[in-house]
Design a protein around this motif. Structure first.
Motif, PDB file in Angstrom:
ATOM      1  N   PHE A   1       0.832  -1.200   0.000  1.00 44.02           N
ATOM      2  CA  PHE A   1       0.000   0.000   0.000  1.00 44.02           C
ATOM      3  C   PHE A   1       0.868   1.250   0.000  1.00 44.02           C
ATOM      4  N   ASN A   2       0.366   2.305  -0.628  1.00 42.51           N
ATOM      5  CA  ASN A   2       1.080   3.578  -0.644  1.00 42.51           C
ATOM      6  C   ASN A   2       1.186   4.105   0.787  1.00 42.51           C
ATOM      7  N   PRO A   3       2.389   4.259   1.341  1.00 34.76           N
ATOM      8  CA  PRO A   3       2.530   4.631   2.758  1.00 34.76           C
ATOM      9  C   PRO A   3       1.877   5.965   3.112  1.00 34.76           C
ATOM     10  N   ALA A   4       2.048   6.965   2.267  1.00 33.27           N
ATOM     11  CA  ALA A   4       1.465   8.280   2.566  1.00 33.27           C
ATOM     12  C   ALA A   4      -0.047   8.209   2.635  1.00 33.27           C
ATOM     13  N   MET A   5      -0.657   7.402   1.759  1.00 26.91           N
ATOM     14  CA  MET A   5      -2.113   7.287   1.762  1.00 26.91           C
ATOM     15  C   MET A   5      -2.607   6.478   2.956  1.00 26.91           C
ATOM     16  N   VAL A   6      -1.792   5.548   3.442  1.00 27.79           N
ATOM     17  CA  VAL A   6      -2.148   4.838   4.672  1.00 27.79           C
ATOM     18  C   VAL A   6      -2.238   5.828   5.817  1.00 27.79           C
ATOM     19  N   GLY A   7      -1.230   6.683   5.961  1.00 28.29           N
ATOM     20  CA  GLY A   7      -1.255   7.694   7.017  1.00 28.29           C
ATOM     21  C   GLY A   7      -2.406   8.668   6.856  1.00 28.29           C
ATOM     22  N   TYR A   8      -2.685   9.070   5.610  1.00 30.14           N
ATOM     23  CA  TYR A   8      -3.763  10.031   5.373  1.00 30.14           C
ATOM     24  C   TYR A   8      -5.126   9.443   5.720  1.00 30.14           C
ATOM     25  N   VAL A   9      -5.368   8.200   5.338  1.00 25.04           N
ATOM     26  CA  VAL A   9      -6.663   7.566   5.618  1.00 25.04           C
ATOM     27  C   VAL A   9      -6.869   7.395   7.117  1.00 25.04           C
TER      28      VAL A   9
ATOM     29  N   LEU B   1      -7.628   1.039  -2.465  1.00 27.10           N
ATOM     30  CA  LEU B   1      -8.444  -0.017  -3.062  1.00 27.10           C
ATOM     31  C   LEU B   1      -7.801  -0.559  -4.342  1.00 27.10           C
ATOM     32  N   ALA B   2      -7.212   0.339  -5.123  1.00 26.38           N
ATOM     33  CA  ALA B   2      -6.537  -0.109  -6.338  1.00 26.38           C
ATOM     34  C   ALA B   2      -5.265  -0.886  -6.001  1.00 26.38           C
ATOM     35  N   ASN B   3      -4.560  -0.493  -4.934  1.00 28.63           N
ATOM     36  CA  ASN B   3      -3.367  -1.236  -4.504  1.00 28.63           C
ATOM     37  C   ASN B   3      -3.702  -2.691  -4.197  1.00 28.63           C
ATOM     38  N   ILE B   4      -4.876  -2.915  -3.592  1.00 25.98           N
ATOM     39  CA  ILE B   4      -5.292  -4.284  -3.299  1.00 25.98           C
ATOM     40  C   ILE B   4      -5.414  -5.113  -4.582  1.00 25.98           C
ATOM     41  N   SER B   5      -5.793  -4.456  -5.656  1.00 23.46           N
ATOM     42  CA  SER B   5      -6.068  -5.162  -6.913  1.00 23.46           C
ATOM     43  C   SER B   5      -4.825  -5.391  -7.758  1.00 23.46           C
TER      44      SER B   5
END
Length: 359
Positions: A120-128, A333-337
């Motif tokens: 997963f994109n690390p920055a987006m994990v923190g943002y979510v 969600l796209a990272n999961i795919s």
């Protein structure tokens, strides 16, 4: 005689550092625009995020007993911190960026083994994590400082971020309250909230947050300029071949087609395609977030599918979801795919039949 190891056989932090530095340099025009419209709070958030992220990277490297210089000198953690810092409100409390940076670096990156192994994109994990946990602080954007009677100084910015009050004792809400009808929300958030309250799109677009400035009638002052700055930086990355064209083109095309279709069918409820492309974090996502080489698809066709999927998810969540801008959720969600996308879009190996690849 020879030590046998798994590929890749050539490792160099210099190549990664060069890649990261070019991406950081491409973000400078957008950071300059943010500084112009939202003030020095942007710089304070960047310094906080980068310094804390670097400290966390150093600590984890020591705990894992890895070569410190090799892992710390690639600038990847600085880029993660920079992406997160420019994505949050410039005058959010200091603990917001610290929590987000911790989640990005530790939960988004190192729990999976570090750079190159995170799905997963690390920055987006923190943002979510921040958006779900602290929605009030994460949606409290200050309007352009040109609209304020007294734009925040360095002392005001530091005091707002660390004490929740300006140097004169005013909260962010009080500072913004001096402007009649100006909301702290972003333009996309104002539109979603207005439509939810049964307001017409035409009336929403004539509110002060949109009507200020030459192009403000549909984009909100500062937001279209910011997206153009990210577009400029993204074109630089394409020219230097730091990123590939498939993901941003597919993402923007997918978002444009969906928004155009909905706008033609229901113009009273949907923004036009240009407004969708130049509002929120669209260009930021297309060129700087979705193109992350670790978490995006790696096959040529897969990049097109991945980009189109992100654009599709952005529009669906923007239009039907509870969150006004859907970039972080769309990316995760796209990272999961990605494993599935790469499996079905991998190139055919010369000399092998297609059905042999599936055995």
């Amino acid at each position: 005689m020879f030590k046998m190891t798994s590929s890749p056989h050539t490792h160099s932090s210099n190549l990664t550092a060069r890649f990261m530095l070019w991406v950081i340099a491409a973000m400078l025009p957008a950071i300059a625009v943010q500084l112009y419209y939202f003030g020095v709070g942007v710089l304070i958030q960047i310094v906080l995020a980068a310094s804390f992220a670097y400290a966390l990277e150093l600590l984890v490297t020591l705990l894992r007993r890895k070569p410190i210089f090799f892992y710390v000198a690639d600038f990847s953690v600085i880029l993660t911190a920079l992406i997160l810092a420019v994505a949050i409100p410039p005058y959010a409390p200091y603990w917001i960026i610290l929590i987000g940076t911790f989640c990005a670096v530790i939960l988004g990156k190192h729990v999976y083994g570090g750079l190159g192994q995170n799905p997963f994109n690390p920055a987006m994990v923190g943002y979510v994590v921040l958006l779900i946990s602290f929605p009030l602080q994460m949606t409290s954007w200050m309007p352009p400082i040109s609209l304020l009677h007294e734009p925040p100084t360095w002392n005001d910015a530091i005091s707002l971020i660390f004490n929740d009050l300006s140097s004169d004792g005013y909260s962010l809400l009080q500072l913004v309250g001096t402007i009649d009808g100006i909301s702290q929300a972003t333009p996309l958030d104002s539109i979603k909230s207005g439509l939810h309250n049964q307001q017409s799109l035409n009336n929403i677009l004539h509110s002060p947050i949109f009507s200020h400035g030459r192009w403000g009638n549909f984009l909100g002052n500062g937001w279209w300029q910011l997206n153009l700055a990210f577009l400029l930086g993204g074109l630089l990355l394409l020219w230097k071949k730091i990123i590939h064209w498939q993901i941003p083109i597919a993402l923007l095309l997918s978002l444009t087609l969906l928004s155009a279709a909905n706008w033609l069918l229901a113009p009273q409820l949907a923004l036009n395609p240009l407004a969708q492309l130049l509002s929120g974090a669209t260009m930021f996502c297309a060129f700087f977030i979705a193109t992350d080489p670790v978490t995006a698809s790696i096959t040529p066709k897969g990049k097109l599918v991945f980009g189109a999927l992100v654009g599709f998810l952005i529009y669906i969540i923007r239009y039907y979801g509870n969150y006004p801008d859907a970039v972080a959720f769309a990316i995760l969600l796209a990272n999961i795919s990605v494993p599935l996308i790469d499996h079905y879009t991998r190139p055919r190996v010369y000399g092998y039949r297609v059905n042999n690849l599936n055995k």
